[in-house]
Design a protein around this motif. Structure first.
Motif, mmCIF file in Angstrom:
data_model
loop_
_atom_site.group_PDB
_atom_site.id
_atom_site.type_symbol
_atom_site.label_atom_id
_atom_site.label_comp_id
_atom_site.label_asym_id
_atom_site.label_seq_id
_atom_site.Cartn_x
_atom_site.Cartn_y
_atom_site.Cartn_z
ATOM 1 N N TRP A 149 3.323 63.660 -49.714
ATOM 2 C CA TRP A 149 3.271 62.647 -50.772
ATOM 3 C C TRP A 149 1.997 61.814 -50.653
ATOM 4 N N ALA A 150 1.691 61.370 -49.435
ATOM 5 C CA ALA A 150 0.468 60.595 -49.218
ATOM 6 C C ALA A 150 -0.756 61.414 -49.605
ATOM 7 N N SER A 151 -0.715 62.709 -49.308
ATOM 8 C CA SER A 151 -1.814 63.590 -49.676
ATOM 9 C C SER A 151 -1.954 63.693 -51.189
ATOM 10 N N ASP A 152 -0.833 63.853 -51.887
ATOM 11 C CA ASP A 152 -0.850 64.011 -53.346
ATOM 12 C C ASP A 152 -1.394 62.767 -54.054
ATOM 13 N N ILE A 153 -0.935 61.595 -53.636
ATOM 14 C CA ILE A 153 -1.315 60.386 -54.370
ATOM 15 C C ILE A 153 -2.750 59.961 -54.081
ATOM 16 N N THR A 154 -3.345 60.500 -53.010
ATOM 17 C CA THR A 154 -4.737 60.155 -52.703
ATOM 18 C C THR A 154 -5.706 61.277 -53.054
ATOM 19 N N ALA A 155 -5.182 62.368 -53.659
ATOM 20 C CA ALA A 155 -6.050 63.471 -54.072
ATOM 21 C C ALA A 155 -6.950 63.022 -55.222
ATOM 22 N N GLN A 156 -7.906 63.861 -55.560
ATOM 23 C CA GLN A 156 -8.803 63.547 -56.665
ATOM 24 C C GLN A 156 -7.988 63.301 -57.928
ATOM 25 N N GLY A 157 -8.122 62.115 -58.521
ATOM 26 C CA GLY A 157 -7.349 61.765 -59.707
ATOM 27 C C GLY A 157 -5.956 61.280 -59.412
ATOM 28 N N GLY A 158 -5.583 61.194 -58.114
ATOM 29 C CA GLY A 158 -4.255 60.708 -57.743
ATOM 30 C C GLY A 158 -4.116 59.226 -58.011
ATOM 31 N N VAL A 159 -2.866 58.744 -58.078
ATOM 32 C CA VAL A 159 -2.626 57.346 -58.447
ATOM 33 C C VAL A 159 -3.217 56.380 -57.424
ATOM 34 N N ALA A 160 -3.361 56.836 -56.167
ATOM 35 C CA ALA A 160 -3.932 55.975 -55.125
ATOM 36 C C ALA A 160 -5.237 56.554 -54.581
ATOM 37 N N GLY A 161 -5.914 57.333 -55.409
ATOM 38 C CA GLY A 161 -7.149 57.980 -54.962
ATOM 39 C C GLY A 161 -8.225 57.018 -54.516
ATOM 40 N N LYS A 162 -8.229 55.802 -55.081
ATOM 41 C CA LYS A 162 -9.230 54.806 -54.710
ATOM 42 C C LYS A 162 -8.841 54.028 -53.453
ATOM 43 N N HIS A 163 -7.657 54.305 -52.930
ATOM 44 C CA HIS A 163 -7.163 53.542 -51.777
ATOM 45 C C HIS A 163 -6.881 54.468 -50.598
ATOM 46 N N ARG A 164 -7.699 55.519 -50.489
ATOM 47 C CA ARG A 164 -7.499 56.524 -49.454
ATOM 48 C C ARG A 164 -7.609 55.927 -48.051
#
Length: 677
Positions: A376-391
Motif C-alpha cells: 500500500w505504501a508503495s502504491d500511494i507513493t508511486a508516480q502519480g500516487g496520492v502521496a507521491g509528493k510525500h515519499r
C-alpha cells in the motif's frame, strides 16, 4: 576482509608483502594475520566528541548501582584497573545488555581516571569487521568503542588488543569497549579486564535525569505516583531516561498522557481496536492507519490513501463517491484525529507520538497485514500516487517499522522495489535503505544486502544505481569506508552497471572536506592494487574525480581551496592516482589531463605542476606526444601556452657545446609539432 568474503586461509603461507609499516607473520597450518600501525590519520576510525550536557549530567547525576557486600561497583572497579601504577591496562571491557547504562558508566570511568572532558570521544564503526588497527590511541584521550551489534568478534581483533594496549598505554590513552557478555569470548588471545555492568535503580535514574533537565517536575516521580510505578526493578536505565524526557516535554498537567506515551499508547490502542473490531469499522481502521502514516498531511491525501488501503483489504466503498458516508469531522472523531495547520490531519496533536504507536501496534499485532501495508505504501507513493509528493515521510515511517520486530519483511519488499523498472519505487527503496543503513540494529543486515547486491552476477542497472545512491547518502557520510567498499565492487564490474551513478557517488563523497583525503586515498589504493579489476576500478573512480564536466566539478575544489597545492607535489596521492589511471586507462587519462591543460578554470601553476609530475620521464611514452601537441580546433590558447611551458620543463637541459664546435641537433621524438621559441 569484507562482508561476504572468505575467512582466513588454510595451509602453508609462503609469500607475503608488507606495505609501509605493516607487519606480516607466516606460519604453517591455520593462520590468522594481524597487521598493526597505520601512518595516516584518516585511516583511523572517526572519533566524535561527546555533548557537554551529557558529560555534565554524568558528572553531577550519575546513579551508582548498589554493589554486593564486599564488592566494588563497576565504576570503582574499572577506574582502579585503569589507574593501576604498573600501567598494565589501558583498555577495559564493560559487558551488559544494550540499554543497561554501559555508555554512561564508560563516560564516568573516563572522567574518574582523569581524561579531560574535551578529550573523550565516541568511535564511529566505519568498518565491515572489527579491526584494532583502526582504533586511535591519541595521547591523553579516552575512547568509547561500542561493539554491541556484534554477536561474535574475530580472533585477530582479540589478538590485536595486546599491541593496542602497549601503544595506548605509552601515550596515556584509554579505551572502554562496550559489548555483551555473550559476545565477549577472548579465551587466551587477549588479557583485557572485563567489568560487568550492574543495573542501578530505574526510578533513581529517572529522577536524576529529570533533576538535571526539568527539576520542577520531580513531583511527577514521587513515591506512589502512577509514573513512578511504571519503573520496576527490571526496568532498563534507558527506559527510565526515556520516561524522564517524556515528563520534561509534557504539557502541564499531562501526567496521564505521559503515562500513555511511555507505554506506547498500548492501553489506548488496545481499547480502540477492541471497540472498532467489527467489519462495519473497517473503513475507520483504514483512516486511522492512513492518518498515522501520513501524519500532518492534507485531508484529501490522507482520505484518498485510506480508501486505497480499504480497497486492498477487499473493502467495498459505498456508492456515491465523495458524497457518500459521514462528514469528515464525524470520521475524525471516530479515530481520535483532529485538523492541524488548516487542512492537515493528525492523531498525535493531543497524544504525542500516537502516529508512530499506531503503526507499531498494527505491525506487531497483525503480522499478515505487514506485506499489505508495505505494498500500500508503495502504491500511494508511486508516480502519480496520492502521496507521491510525500515519499520521504513514508520512507521514514517504513524505516521505523524496519527497525522493530519483523523488520526483515521490510527489507524483503525493498528488494522488490529495487528490482522493479520504476523510478518511483526505486526512490522509495533508496529512502528506506538510506534511513536504515546506519541503524545500530538492522543496519548490519542492510549493509550486508548492499554488499551482496553489488556482487550479483545478474545485477540490473536499477539495482546498481540504488546501491550507489545509498552509498552516497547517510551511509557514505557516517561510514565512508563501508560505502567505498561497495562502490569499489560496482566500479570493478566488467558490465559497467551503474557506472555513472558510482562516479557521481564518489564525487558526492569527495565534496565533503572531512572525507576528501580518505576518499582520494582509498581510490588511489584501488588504482595501485595487485588485482586488475580493482586497479581498473581505481582508475575509473580517480578519473571521475578529476573530470571537469558538469556545472560544479569537484576537480576545481581539489585545486581551488587553501592548502590544495599540497596534493599536487610529486609522489602525492593526487599524482600517484593520475599515474595509475594513465597505466590502466591511458586514453581516458590523456583526455582528462588535456582538459585540465585547456581549462582556464584550473589555476595555471597548479595545472603545470600536476602535469609535470605526472609526465616526468614519460615524454616518449604512447599518448604523451599527442597530449603535448594538442588537438587542432579543440586546444585553447591557454592550453597552447601551457603545453609550451610544460615541454620546456619536461625536456632535458641542453649540454654545453664541446670545444670543437656545435653538435647538430637531434629531433625530439614525438614532439616536432611544438616549438619553444
Amino acid at each position: 576482509m569484507n562482508e561476504g568474503e572468505s575467512g582466513p586461509g588454510e595451509g602453508v603461507h609462503q609469500e607475503a608483502e608488507a606495505a609501509e609499516n605493516a607487519r606480516v607473520t607466516q606460519v604453517a597450518g591455520d593462520y590468522e594475520e594481524h597487521h598493526h600501525k597505520y601512518v595516516r590519520e584518516w585511516q583511523y576510525l572517526k572519533a566524535v566528541g561527546v555533548d557537554a550536557d551529557e558529560i555534565t549530567l554524568v558528572e553531577s547525576q550519575y546513579v551508582h548501582a548498589e554493589p554486593a557486600v564486599g564488592q566494588e561497583g563497576p565504576v570503582a572497579r574499572a577506574t582502579r584497573l585503569l589507574k593501576r601504577p604498573t600501567g598494565q591496562h589501558s583498555v577495559v571491557v564493560l559487558t551488559g545488555e544494550a540499554g543497561s547504562g554501559r555508555r554512561t558508566t564508560a563516560l564516568r570511568v573516563l572522567r574518574d581516571v582523569g581524561v579531560k572532558r574535551d578529550n573523550i570521544r565516541s568511535l564511529v564503526l566505519d568498518w565491515d569487521r572489527p579491526r584494532t588497527e583502526q582504533i586511535p590511541s591519541t595521547p591523553d584521550h579516552g575512547f568509547i568503542l561500542d561493539l554491541s551489534g556484534y554477536s561474535t568478534l574475530p580472533a585477530d581483533f582479540y589478538q590485536g588488543l595486546s599491541t593496542y594496549q602497549k601503544d595506548s598505554a605509552a601515550g596515556g590513552a584509554y579505551l572502554v569497549i562496550l559489548t555483551t557478555t555473550e559476545a565477549w569470548r577472548p579465551g587466551t588471545r587477549a588479557s583485557v579486564p572485563r567489568v560487568e555492568q550492574a543495573q542501578p535503580s530505574a526510578v533513581e535514574v529517572a529522577r536524576a535525569h529529570l533533576r538535571y533537565v526539568k527539576p520542577d517536575r520531580l513531583e511527577w516521580l514521587a513515591e506512589g505516583t502512577d509514573l513512578a510505578g511504571l519503573l520496576g526493578p527490571t526496568t532498563q536505565p534507558s527506559d527510565a531516561v526515556r520516561l524522564a524526557r517524556i515528563i520534561a516535554e509534557a504539557e502541564p498537567g499531562g501526567e496521564d498522557n505521559a503515562k500513555g506515551e511511555f507505554e506506547n499508547w498500548q492501553d489506548h490502542l488496545t481499547g480502540w481496536f477492541t471497540d472498532h473490531e467489527g467489519v462495519e469499522h473497517l473503513r475507520d481502521r483504514a483512516l486511522l492507519i492512513a492518518t498515522a502514516l501520513l501524519e500532518g498531511l492534507p485531508a484529501g491525501v490522507v482520505m484518498a490513501a485510506a480508501d486505497k488501503l480499504f480497497n486492498l483489504v477487499e473493502g467495498i466503498l459505498p456508492p456515491g463517491g465523495p458524497l457518500a458516508g459521514p462528514d469528515l469531522q464525524v470520521r475524525l472523531d471516530n479515530v481520535g484525529a483532529r485538523r492541524v495547520g488548516g487542512d492537515g490531519l493528525s492523531v498525535s496533536k493531543d497524544r504525542h507520538g500516537l502516529h508512530e504507536a499506531v503503526l507499531s501496534h498494527v505491525w506487531s499485532q497483525r503480522p499478515p497485514l505487514r506485506e499489505v501495508l508495505l505494498r500500500w505504501a508503495s502504491d500511494i507513493t508511486a508516480q502519480g500516487g496520492v502521496a507521491g509528493k510525500h515519499r520521504e515521510q513514508v520512507a521514514e515511517a517504513i524505516t521505523r517499522l524496519a527497525t522493530g520486530p519483523g523488520g526483515q519483511v521490510v527489507l524483503g519488499i525493498v528488494k522488490e522495489w529495487t528490482a522493479k523498472d520504476s523510478a518511483a519505487h526505486r526512490r522509495l527503496a533508496v529512502g528506506v535503505l538510506d534511513n536504515t543503513a546506519t541503524h545500530p540494529g538492522i543496519g548490519v543486515a542492510v549493509r550486508k544486502y548492499l554488499y551482496d547486491t553489488a556482487k550479483q552476477k545478474s545485477l540490473a542497472e536499477a539495482q546498481a544505481v540504488t546501491v550507489a545512491e545509498v552509498c552516497a547518502g547517510s551511509l557514505g557520510h557516517a561510514f565512508p569506508r563501508v560505502a567505498l567498499t561497495r562502490l569499489r565492487i560496482l566500479a570493478s564490474r566488467a558490465d559497467r552497471r551503474g557506472a555513472d551513478a558510482v562516479a557521481q557517488a564518489i564525487r558526492t563523497l569527495a565534496q565533503d572536506p572531512g572525507l576528501r583525503d580518505l576518499v582520494i586515498s582509498e581510490i588511489v589504493g584501488w588504482a595501485e592494487d595487485d588485482e586488475d579489476q580493482i586497479r581498473q576500478a581505481g582508475a575509473t573512480a580517480f578519473l571521475a574525480l578529476t573530470s571537469l564536466a558538469g556545472e560544479h566539478p569537484i576537480a576545481l575544489s581539489l585545486v581551488g581551496e587553501p592548502g590544495a597545492v599540497d596534493l599536487m607535489v610529486e609522489d602525492s596521492l593526487f599524482v600517484r592516482g593520475w599515474r595509475a589511471a594513465w597505466r590502466h586507462a591511458s586514453d581516458n587519462a590523456v583526455d582528462s589531463l588535456a582538459a585540465w591543460l585547456d581549462s582556464s578554470a584550473v589555476p595555471e601553476e597548479q595545472c603545470l605542476d600536476i602535469a609535470e609530475a605526472v609526465l616526468k620521464g614519460t615524454v616518449g611514452a604512447p599518448g604523451v606526444a599527442n597530449l603535448l601537441v594538442g588537438e587542432e580546433g579543440v586546444t585553447t590558447s591557454a592550453g597552447i601556452r601551457r603545453r609550451r611551458i610544460l615541454l620546456e620543463r619536461l625536456l632535458p637541459s641542453p649540454s654545453p657545446e664541446p670545444a670543437g664546435g656545435p653538435v647538430p641537433a637531434t629531433p625530439t621524438s614525438g614532439v616536432a609539432g611544438i616549438t619553444t621559441g
